[in-house]
Design an enzyme around this catalytic site. Structure first.
Site, short mmCIF file in Angstrom:
data_model
loop_
_atom_site.label_atom_id
_atom_site.label_comp_id
_atom_site.label_asym_id
_atom_site.label_seq_id
_atom_site.Cartn_x
_atom_site.Cartn_y
_atom_site.Cartn_z
N HIS A 88 0.82 -1.21 0.00
CA HIS A 88 0.00 0.00 0.00
C HIS A 88 0.86 1.26 0.00
CE1 HIS A 88 -3.69 2.30 0.96
NE2 HIS A 88 -2.87 3.06 1.67
N HIS A 137 -10.21 2.52 -0.87
CA HIS A 137 -10.39 2.02 0.49
C HIS A 137 -11.21 0.75 0.41
CE1 HIS A 137 -10.19 3.49 4.89
NE2 HIS A 137 -8.99 3.40 4.40
#
Length: 968
Positions: A241, A304
């Site tokens: 990420h 998300h």
């Protein structure tokens, strides 16, 4: 004293929430519920008299017209008072209660808002807790009540459920045990590969054996084992990420060696284009382009996905909150001016029996995600102006949630840098256990155990706090009180301080960090991703002034350390060192991955559909399909008007019910200069060829810009890749091919990328079965529009006007909605014609800029027939079109191909008859055809290639087909 206050809808008013829940309960197969009433519960603690409690209830907590309340001192399982007050003739045999409250440590913005409201009344409360109590009538078993609670009413990841009794506000189990400091080390020096991997997995760090061995080697040189917080810091920093290690690794792609895919495709395109109006690209929280003589514009889109899968409301809520902080933390700070969102879900009508274990039903995910984005944007006062929604069964276990934000930033505030001796200032929300391991959790696949194992990675946002943070930041920005800023996002303080101090080094005293509650360890404090927090680099002489600004806005502002200049990350807890890491190792010590990638053109069954004499039903079937139908139910929940800069909104036409192509906003209200934001995405094309999926997504985003009156003169792109497990060569091969499509197409259109984000490992593993999402690439475009008065909308304006198609139609039904509604994929994926595509857009943009176009709509999902139908029912006038006048490639000879092909770079355009010649001169050099006109009736008609009617439908029927699917 503690007082329990219960607020409910009066008997003579319908309980809207309860009625909606009843329909949801029926949807899961329980039909024996007669009625549901919802009671909002508040537990208020403070030295308050009975009169003061009544004042709080009547002036703050209830709507006196439709609501009433009761007060109960102390715990009570007796609901008789409720029954009397509500006025119902409840039977003791068929009334059931379910009470739901947030787990300890999960943010509940209502609590802080109520405390603030009580203070505004001149009173004081020490604490407020909230719950929802549901009164349910009907013949229900215990199992059915548990099903209602767990599948409809609550998410046990963040909520506690109490059936048949009050929630246990009063129990001592909710009290936090004080933390007793003890420095923890992890024995990795003598660990073998299996033990190293076990340490990584147990700590939810998700480092590979190779990465753990690099850590082991580093600490062996130091002659010691790492502390827990040192290894956690490395894991956060090295996560997919944060580090994008797949894109930056070495890839063997069908024998071609690619050293850093990102640098050789996305970034390379921007570098080669070298546009002077690109101010900052790929180095800050958001990309920045020039706007006018005083301001620039920044733009960022984030994902998300994993948090939204296990807690939809909180995942989406903090997704939009996080990307807003990205622009707040770009340069020295930007003012957020608009939000965007794009969602991908499983079909909302999926049978519950087809939902894998551990997965929420798509309808529940859908409603939770929409509510999360709605509440955050609306409460912060930022318009949500653009977006899209896609559906596919493969998104069921792994929904995709893209959230974007654009901000206005002063030209002299785009650069930032920390200096030795600067103080580290933490501002905003307090730190709790929410969000722990969020960065590492987002970097791995989901399983049926994710809701249990990774529940701590879920956060709930507080938009009111973030609004106060934003207001205070902009004041401090104007006064020049800080040198650097970033948001506390993935990895929490670990990433924020680690990134800001990369070239300097930093020392942090963790016990100084403000906490939501006691009991957090030093490691939890450091890696928590609790929301609404920003980190600033402040010169010591500005210490008191900047703290005073935040205190006046009622925002915590705490100095927790300083930037040192020794290039080490030094963490202390109450004076004792708990971490001492070289910044060089933290940021440069990650072993580069080398992976194999393969890609071969797949072959799908080519459909053999019989030609018809009437395609009206096909048109209505496509209009009502999940990916084409109206998203009005979602759109109308968002505020598009706040801040007053909205020029072109998502819904257009005579009833504001037509689907707009892009949004236009004026960032500076005393200027007619604006920005256009659009997006392009077509996952179904990726099943045939990810290269052409990528190029088509760029084409779609850009033609939407042109459709509303923009041009390609100053337009920039953002990429958001959501992919499956790139350890699999064929999956990584698709990613490489899509990246190459981005590079080639961006160069062709001369549209640079300025920012982006990737989200990998979007797969759900249920037992032996793994469900991967379809390869999904979102392309967002942002364009500076010199004069918003030149904007045009997609609804037709007047009978007698001519209808043109601009662009070439080809036999490209592969991945189309027409094929999909017949159960096929096909192979002839739409391609961008690099010989004519940019010229076509430039010519049409010039014609629009000269006032020659009355309305325009891009041809995308569903092709010519769908685009024209949408224009027709949005404007309220019929159309009569002739397919024989459509320019098409040799071999495109079927009516259904011309009707439903989704070929790129095509527009349906409305032109006044008196401007026909001038328009045709203006677009000379582009393929076009005058295919019909606007009619003063309510019939949408299309003639076949041979002159016969193949579609003749009432506008009301077409509009109903388009609206009915998502009318929830």
């Amino acid at each position: 004293m503690e007082t329990r206050i219960e607020v409910f809808t009066k008997e003579n008013f319908p309980d809207a929430i309860g009625n909606e829940i009843v329909s949801e309960v029926v949807h899961i197969g329980i039909t024996s519920v007669d009625e549901i009433r919802m009671v909002q519960v508040y537990l208020v603690e403070g030295d308050l008299s009975r009169g003061e409690i009544r004042k709080i209830c009547s002036e703050l907590l209830i709507d006196g017209l439709t609501q009433d309340y009761i007060c109960i001192d102390g715990p009570s399982d007796d609901i008789q008072a409720e029954k009397v007050k509500i006025g119902r003739k409840w039977s003791s045999n068929n009334i059931h209660t379910i009470e739901i409250t947030r787990k300890r440590g999960v943010m509940d913005p209502v609590e802080s808002t109520v405390i603030k409201g009580i203070k505004d009344l001149g009173l004081s409360a020490r604490s407020v807790k909230t719950a929802k109590r549901f009164l349910i009538t009907g013949q229900l078993t215990t199992d059915q009540l548990e099903t209602i609670a767990n599948k409809v009413l609550a998410n046990k990841i963040i909520e506690d459920v109490f059936i048949g009794k009050d929630n246990l506000f009063y129990e001592d189990k909710n009290k936090t045990v004080d933390y007793v400091f003890k420095k923890q080390t992890l024995a990795i020096l003598d660990a073998d590969d299996e033990q190293l991997l076990a340490i990584s997995e147990k700590g939810q760090m998700y480092l590979t054996v190779t990465e753990m061995k690099a850590v082991q080697k580093h600490f062996a040189k130091l002659g010691r084992n790492p502390t827990d917080v040192e290894l956690e810091t490395i894991a956060q920093t090295w996560s997919e990420h944060c580090m994008h290690k797949t894109f930056k690794g070495i890839i063997d792609y069908n024998g071609e060696y690619i050293d850093d895919l990102l640098a050789n495709t996305i970034v390379k395109a921007t570098s080669e284009l070298n546009k002077p109006w690109c101010v900052s690209v790929f180095k800050d929280n958001a990309g920045i382009i020039e706007f006018d003589e005083n301001y620039n514009i920044c733009f960022k889109v984030e994902t998300h996905n994993h948090p939204s899968a296990i807690e939809p409301y909180g995942g989406a809520n903090t997704g939009i909150g996080g990307v807003i902080r990205d622009t707040l933390g770009t340069g020295l700070g930007a003012k957020p001016i608009l939000n965007t969102d794009v969602f991908c879900f499983g079909p909302l009508d999926m049978l519950h029996g087809n939902i894998p274990e551990g997965v929420l039903h798509p309808k529940r995910v859908f409603k939770g995600v929409v509510s999360g984005v709605r509440d955050y944007g609306n409460r912060m006062g930022i318009p949500t102006s653009n977006g899209a929604i896609f559906f596919d069964e493969r998104y069921t276990g792994n929904p995709l949630v893209y959230c974007g934000n654009a901000g206005l930033i002063a030209k002299d505030k785009c650069e930032k840098e920390s200096y030795k001796g600067d103080l580290i200032l933490l501002v905003g929300g307090r730190t709790g256990r929410d969000g722990i391991h969020g960065a590492t959790f987002s970097s791995v696949e989901l399983t049926h155990q994710s809701e249990v194992v990774s529940g701590g990675a879920v956060q709930i946002g507080d938009p009111i706090m973030e609004r106060k943070v934003a207001d205070a930041l902009l004041i401090a920005l104007d006064r020049g009180l800080y040198n650097n800023i970033t948001d506390c996002g993935a990895g929490g303080l670990s990433s924020a301080v680690g990134e800001m101090g990369e070239s300097l080094g930093a020392v942090v005293d963790l016990e100084k960090v403000p906490l939501k509650y006691e009991g957090l360890s030093y490691s939890e404090i450091w890696i928590s991703e609790a929301q609404e927090r920003m980190v600033l680099s402040v010169p010591p002489e500005n210490r008191e002034e900047i703290r005073d600004i935040f205190e006046r806005e009622e925002v915590d502002a705490t100095f927790i350390g300083e930037f040192t200049g020794d290039r080490r990350l030094h963490l202390r807890y109450k004076g004792e060192t708990v971490a001492d890491i070289e910044m060089a190792f933290l940021h440069d010590g990650l072993p580069r991955i080398t992976r194999k990638a393969t890609w071969h053109l797949p072959s799908h069954k080519e459909p053999e559909l019989k030609e018809k004499t009437d395609y009206g039903e096909d048109l209505k079937r496509i209009l009502s399909s999940w990916n084409v139908c109206s998203k009005e139910w979602v759109i109308r929940q968002y505020d598009h008007e706040v801040q007053g800069g909205s020029v072109l909104k998502p819904l257009l036409g005579v009833d504001n019910e037509g689907p707009g192509d892009a949004c236009i906003v004026r960032p500076v209200l005393d200027s007619n200069k604006g920005i256009i934001v659009s997006n392009g995405m077509n996952p179904k094309y990726g099943e045939i060829d990810p290269y052409h999926m990528a190029s088509s997504a760029i084409d779609e985003a850009l033609r939407q810009v042109v459709s509303v009156g923009g041009s390609l003169e100053k337009v920039a792109l953002l990429d958001n890749f959501s992919w499956g497990n790139t350890d699999k060569p064929e999956c990584l091969g698709g990613l490489v091919r899509a990246s190459k499509g981005c590079y080639d197409t961006a160069l062709h259109y001369e549209a640079p990328f300025i920012s982006g984000k990737d989200s990998l490992n979007n797969e759900f593993k249920a037992g032996d079965k793994t469900i991967a999402i379809p390869p999904t690439l979102l392309i967002s475009a942002i364009c500076v529009m010199p004069d918003v008065t030149r904007a045009i909308s997609m609804d037709v304006k007047s009978p007698g006007n001519l209808i043109y198609i601009v662009g070439m139609t080809k036999n490209e039904l592969g991945g189309s909605h027409y094929y999909f509604t017949h159960g096929f994929t096909g192979n002839s994926v739409p391609k961008v014609d690099t010989e004519i595509a940019k010229k076509t857009m430039d010519l049409l943009a010039n014609a629009t800029g000269n006032g020659l176009v009355r309305s325009c709509h891009d041809c995308s999902e569903g092709g010519l027939a769908v685009a024209a139908a949408e224009m027709s029912f949005a404007g309220g006038y019929g159309m009569e079109l002739d397919l024989s006048q459509v320019p098409f490639d040799t071999g495109t000879v079927r009516d259904d191909t011309v009707l439903f092909s989704e070929s790129n770079t095509r527009f349906i355009v409305e032109v006044q008859p008196e401007k026909q010649k001038e328009f045709e001169v203006a677009i000379k050099g582009a393929p076009y055809g005058c295919i019909g006109k606007v009619m003063d009736n309510d019939i949408f008609t299309i003639l076949s290639l041979s002159g016969e009617k193949v579609i003749s439908e009432k506008l009301s029927d077409l509009k109903e087909a388009w609206q009915v699917t998502l009318r929830l």
